[in-house]
Each structure stands twice: as structure tokens, then as C-alpha cells.
Design an enzyme around this catalytic site. Structure first.
Site, PDB file in Angstrom:
ATOM      1  N   SER A  75       0.829  -1.289  -0.079  1.00 16.02           N
ATOM      2  CA  SER A  75      -0.026   0.266  -0.080  1.00 16.02           C
ATOM      3  C   SER A  75       0.831   1.310   0.075  1.00 16.02           C
ATOM      4  O   SER A  75       2.016   1.183   0.388  1.00 16.02           O
ATOM      5  CB  SER A  75      -1.033   0.085   1.130  1.00 16.02           C
ATOM      6  OG  SER A  75      -1.712  -1.237   1.162  1.00 16.02           O
ATOM      7  N   GLN A  76       0.245   2.317  -0.470  1.00 13.29           N
ATOM      8  CA  GLN A  76       0.798   3.765  -0.614  1.00 13.29           C
ATOM      9  C   GLN A  76       1.100   4.137   1.002  1.00 13.29           C
ATOM     10  O   GLN A  76       0.316   3.841   1.823  1.00 13.29           O
ATOM     11  CB  GLN A  76       0.051   4.694  -1.263  1.00 13.29           C
ATOM     12  CG  GLN A  76       0.229   6.136  -1.271  1.00 13.29           C
ATOM     13  CD  GLN A  76      -0.822   7.127  -1.724  1.00 13.29           C
ATOM     14  OE1 GLN A  76      -1.798   6.415  -2.173  1.00 13.29           O
ATOM     15  NE2 GLN A  76      -0.649   8.356  -1.784  1.00 13.29           N
TER      16      GLN A  76
END
Ligand code: SAH
Length: 225
Positions: A75-76
Site C-alpha cells: 500500500s501507498q
């Protein structure tokens, strides 16, 4: 910061993964509204480049999701930081994560001193994540399973974090929350998702809030080797 977290000496001072590059990411997150210093400190110190393939290490401190194989992504950083902030609001001790992936989100939670349980449906990703936990000296409990059933044996949890998107919140996961606990999950289909926070009140009723528009890989059924 968890004193058990041992950082690799060779992970600092390596050009594209240097402290300066990490500090820049922390400044970006601050500008994007992340305020919890505990979370920012973990982003600064946890070597995210160890959670991606070496070929992508130079991009590990960009605020972006990156491929981790098997069609999945780490994930970012902003999303990890925001979800972590939401969980910390209830001062949790024990947390369940559905969707171990690279193991980065679980490691962030463990570095904050939480007792972490994490479930992943793809065996190959879980094996790699477990190796990273060992390298970092992190005691994270993990299981190869379809996480939509949660991990009842160790529940109830103070917090549940789901890192793959489903059209609706999963009832079994809400049930494994203690009263007063919080669940954070992306809800929606492939084209549009919202990060949703659900709080389970002491009387058993629930309160839901939409936090942000996000883009996650889908929560899928069954297991894969
Ligand atoms: N938290 C991860 C994000 C990985 S992407 C990280 O920090 O890297 C989401 C992950 O959820 C993928 O690895 C995917 O295989 C997993 N996943 C999807 N559906 C699942 C399910 N039903 N049970 C467990 N894991 C699931």
C-alpha cells in the site's frame, strides 16, 4: 518505538534508501495531513525498501503503491499512515490485519508496540513476509487463510485493519471487535472505494464514517499456495 525492532545497519546510507530520502517522505506525509508523530517516526525508521523487490528499492520511499508479485501491491505510505492513525485513536493493544501482503503494514503496527495478528490468502507472499519479520526481529503472528473469517481464536481485537477492498464490510470481522474497538477497511468495487472507519460502541451498536477515497486490490475468497 518497539525496542525489539532491530534495523539492518546496511539499510541506512544507501543512496536511494538513505535517511534523507526517508525524511522527505515523512515531510510529504505531513503535508498530506498525517499528524501523529508516532506514525511519522515509524515511517522514518522502518526500512520500507526491505518489503519490495530489490529492483524497486530505489522507489520504496516514494508515496506510492508498488507491485509485490502475485498481482498484489504494497500500500501507498499515506494510506498506511492514515489507517494506522485511525487505529491508534482507540489506544489498541491487540490488532488483526487481513491481507498481510508484503508485511509492511503489520510491521508498522508491531513497531508501534502492538500485538499483531495477520492473515494472508497467498502462501508465497506470506512466506516472504515472514522472512522479513524474522530479519527485523519482529514477533508478528501470521496465518495462511482466507481472512474474511477473521482469526477468532485470538479475538476479540481492539482494532481490525483490512487492506483489500470488498463491496461491504465483512460481518465476521466486525464480530471479532471488542466493544469500543475500531475497524478500518476500504469499501467499494474496482472503480471507486472509500476508506471506512467502523466503531463498535459499548452497547453493541456501530457507527460508520467515510474517511477518504482510496484504491486497493480486491478482497478475494479462498486460498492460494
Ligand atoms: N497490507 C499489505 C497490503 C497488501 S495488498 C502491505 O502492507 O503490503 C492486499 C493483500 O490482501 C494481498 O496480499 C492479497 O493477497 C490479500 N488478500 C486479499 N483477499 C484476502 C483474503 N480474503 N484473506 C487474506 N488476504 C487477502
Amino acid at each position: 518505538m518497539n525496542p525489539r525492532l532491530r534495523l539492518q545497519p546496511q539499510s541506512v546510507g544507501l543512496g536511494m534508501t538513505s535517511q534523507r530520502v526517508r525524511d522527505r517522505l515523512v515531510e510529504r506525509l505531513r503535508e498530506a495531513g498525517i499528524t501523529d508523530e508516532r506514525v511519522l517516526n515509524v515511517v522514518r525508521t522502518l526500512p520500507r525498501h526491505l518489503f519490495v523487490d530489490e529492483a524497486l528499492a530505489s522507489r520504496a520511499y516514494e508515496d506510492t503503491a508498488l507491485p509485490i508479485g502475485q498481482g498484489q501491491t504494497i500500500s501507498q505510505p499515506w494510506v498506511v499512515a492514515r489507517m494506522t492513525e485511525v487505529l491508534l485513536d482507540v489506544a489498541p493493544a491487540k490488532v488483526l490485519e487481513v491481507g498481510t501482503g508484503s508485511g509492511y503494514q503489520a510491521a508498522v503496527l508491531a513497531a508501534l508496540g502492538l500485538e499483531v495478528y495477520t492473515v494472508e490468502r497467498i502462501g508465497e507472499l506470506l512466506r516472504q513476509a515472514r522472512k522479513r519479520f524474522r530479519t527485523l526481529g519482529m514477533n508478528i503472528r501470521s496465518k495462511h487463510d482466507d481472512g474474511r473469517v477473521g482469526w477468532a481464536e485470538h479475538g476479540p481485537y481492539d482494532a481490525v485493519i483490512v487492506t483489500a477492498a470488498a463491496p461491504a464490510l465483512v460481518p465476521a470481522l466486525v464480530e471479532q471487535l471488542r466493544p469500543g474497538g475500531v475497524l478500518v477497511a476500504p469499501v467499494g468495487g474496482s472503480s471507486s472505494q472509500n476508506l471506512v472507519r467502523l466503531t463498535r460502541r459499548e452497547d453493541g451498536s456501530v457507527e460508520e464514517t467515510r474517511l477518504a477515497a482510496v484504491a486497493f486490490v480486491p478482497l478475494l475468497s479462498g486460498m492460494v499456495d
